[in-house]
Design a protein around this motif. Structure first.
Motif, PDB file in Angstrom:
ATOM      1  N   UNK A  66      18.497  12.028   0.575  1.00  0.00           N
ATOM      2  CA  UNK A  66      16.955  12.225   0.748  1.00  0.00           C
ATOM      3  C   UNK A  66      16.285  11.007   0.601  1.00  0.00           C
ATOM      4  N   UNK A  67      15.196  10.660   1.159  1.00  0.00           N
ATOM      5  CA  UNK A  67      14.558   9.576   1.091  1.00  0.00           C
ATOM      6  C   UNK A  67      13.227   9.902   0.105  1.00  0.00           C
ATOM      7  N   UNK A  68      13.065   9.322  -0.923  1.00  0.00           N
ATOM      8  CA  UNK A  68      12.146   9.172  -1.841  1.00  0.00           C
ATOM      9  C   UNK A  68      11.363   7.841  -2.004  1.00  0.00           C
ATOM     10  N   UNK A  69      10.194   8.115  -2.349  1.00  0.00           N
ATOM     11  CA  UNK A  69       9.129   6.934  -2.670  1.00  0.00           C
ATOM     12  C   UNK A  69       8.144   7.224  -3.670  1.00  0.00           C
ATOM     13  N   UNK A  70       7.521   6.299  -4.369  1.00  0.00           N
ATOM     14  CA  UNK A  70       6.347   6.563  -5.115  1.00  0.00           C
ATOM     15  C   UNK A  70       5.608   5.315  -4.791  1.00  0.00           C
ATOM     16  N   UNK A 112       5.452  -0.888 -14.623  1.00  0.00           N
ATOM     17  CA  UNK A 112       4.767  -1.993 -13.959  1.00  0.00           C
ATOM     18  C   UNK A 112       5.542  -2.434 -12.884  1.00  0.00           C
ATOM     19  N   UNK A 113       5.258  -2.090 -11.793  1.00  0.00           N
ATOM     20  CA  UNK A 113       6.196  -2.644 -10.659  1.00  0.00           C
ATOM     21  C   UNK A 113       5.502  -3.162  -9.498  1.00  0.00           C
ATOM     22  N   UNK A 114       4.986  -4.286  -9.834  1.00  0.00           N
ATOM     23  CA  UNK A 114       4.062  -5.060  -8.763  1.00  0.00           C
ATOM     24  C   UNK A 114       4.695  -5.243  -7.444  1.00  0.00           C
ATOM     25  N   UNK A 115       6.020  -5.549  -7.625  1.00  0.00           N
ATOM     26  CA  UNK A 115       7.035  -5.880  -6.541  1.00  0.00           C
ATOM     27  C   UNK A 115       8.302  -4.983  -6.357  1.00  0.00           C
ATOM     28  N   UNK A 116       7.976  -3.729  -6.680  1.00  0.00           N
ATOM     29  CA  UNK A 116       9.027  -2.879  -6.570  1.00  0.00           C
ATOM     30  C   UNK A 116       9.978  -3.038  -7.822  1.00  0.00           C
ATOM     31  N   UNK A 117      11.280  -2.440  -7.783  1.00  0.00           N
ATOM     32  CA  UNK A 117      12.274  -2.571  -8.771  1.00  0.00           C
ATOM     33  C   UNK A 117      13.454  -2.675  -8.142  1.00  0.00           C
ATOM     34  N   UNK A 118      14.683  -3.077  -8.777  1.00  0.00           N
ATOM     35  CA  UNK A 118      15.835  -3.236  -8.352  1.00  0.00           C
ATOM     36  C   UNK A 118      16.164  -4.666  -7.694  1.00  0.00           C
ATOM     37  N   UNK A 119      17.417  -4.682  -7.231  1.00  0.00           N
ATOM     38  CA  UNK A 119      17.916  -6.015  -6.902  1.00  0.00           C
ATOM     39  C   UNK A 119      17.179  -6.319  -5.425  1.00  0.00           C
ATOM     40  N   UNK A 120      17.202  -7.515  -5.020  1.00  0.00           N
ATOM     41  CA  UNK A 120      16.982  -8.005  -3.830  1.00  0.00           C
ATOM     42  C   UNK A 120      17.741  -8.286  -2.783  1.00  0.00           C
ATOM     43  N   UNK A 176       0.704  -1.115   0.285  1.00  0.00           N
ATOM     44  CA  UNK A 176      -0.024  -0.147  -0.103  1.00  0.00           C
ATOM     45  C   UNK A 176       0.934   1.219  -0.115  1.00  0.00           C
ATOM     46  N   UNK A 177       2.133   1.086   0.581  1.00  0.00           N
ATOM     47  CA  UNK A 177       2.949   2.322   0.531  1.00  0.00           C
ATOM     48  C   UNK A 177       4.042   2.240  -0.541  1.00  0.00           C
ATOM     49  N   UNK A 178       4.707   3.367  -0.931  1.00  0.00           N
ATOM     50  CA  UNK A 178       5.871   3.327  -1.608  1.00  0.00           C
ATOM     51  C   UNK A 178       7.165   2.766  -0.639  1.00  0.00           C
ATOM     52  N   UNK A 179       8.033   2.220  -1.509  1.00  0.00           N
ATOM     53  CA  UNK A 179       9.272   1.417  -0.604  1.00  0.00           C
ATOM     54  C   UNK A 179      10.324   2.459  -0.755  1.00  0.00           C
ATOM     55  N   UNK A 180      10.614   2.965   0.397  1.00  0.00           N
ATOM     56  CA  UNK A 180      11.631   4.199   0.390  1.00  0.00           C
ATOM     57  C   UNK A 180      13.017   3.885  -0.335  1.00  0.00           C
ATOM     58  N   UNK A 181      13.633   4.737  -1.020  1.00  0.00           N
ATOM     59  CA  UNK A 181      14.961   4.668  -1.683  1.00  0.00           C
ATOM     60  C   UNK A 181      15.825   5.997  -1.217  1.00  0.00           C
ATOM     61  N   UNK A 182      16.967   5.730  -0.570  1.00  0.00           N
ATOM     62  CA  UNK A 182      17.699   7.057  -0.526  1.00  0.00           C
ATOM     63  C   UNK A 182      18.472   7.440  -1.808  1.00  0.00           C
TER      64      UNK A 182
END
Length: 79
Positions: free
Chosen positions: A31-35, A71-79, A8-14
């Motif tokens: 700065x912490x950003x998310x969408x 289309x980012x149902x599970x966010x993006x980037x490496x896990x 329900x929320x954006x996953x924060x990224x620095x």
């Protein structure tokens, strides 16, 4: 997965050094950003005027490259 987001929320990224500009706005390093995915999954300029509707045909008639970027149902980037 697009209509009912997995989170329900954006996953924060620095923001990394030396900073970042997103949509014309500058952000300092650290700065912490998310969408939230909910917001991205309803962009009418990507998904069309019926962005709130379940319509699997959009994948055969729309801009598939642009849709895949948004289309980012599970966010993006490496896990």
């Amino acid at each position: 997965l697009r209509i009912h987001s997995t989170i329900a929320i954006g996953l924060p990224r620095d923001v990394p050094a030396p900073g970042l500009t997103i949509a014309g706005k500058s952000f300092a390093p650290g700065t912490e950003v998310s969408c939230p995915a909910y917001t991205i999954h309803r962009l009418k300029y990507v998904w069309g005027d019926d962005a709130d509707d379940f319509n699997p045909d959009r994948w055969s008639r729309g801009n598939k490259t642009e849709m895949m970027k948004c289309f980012i149902p599970f966010s993006v980037g490496s896990r």
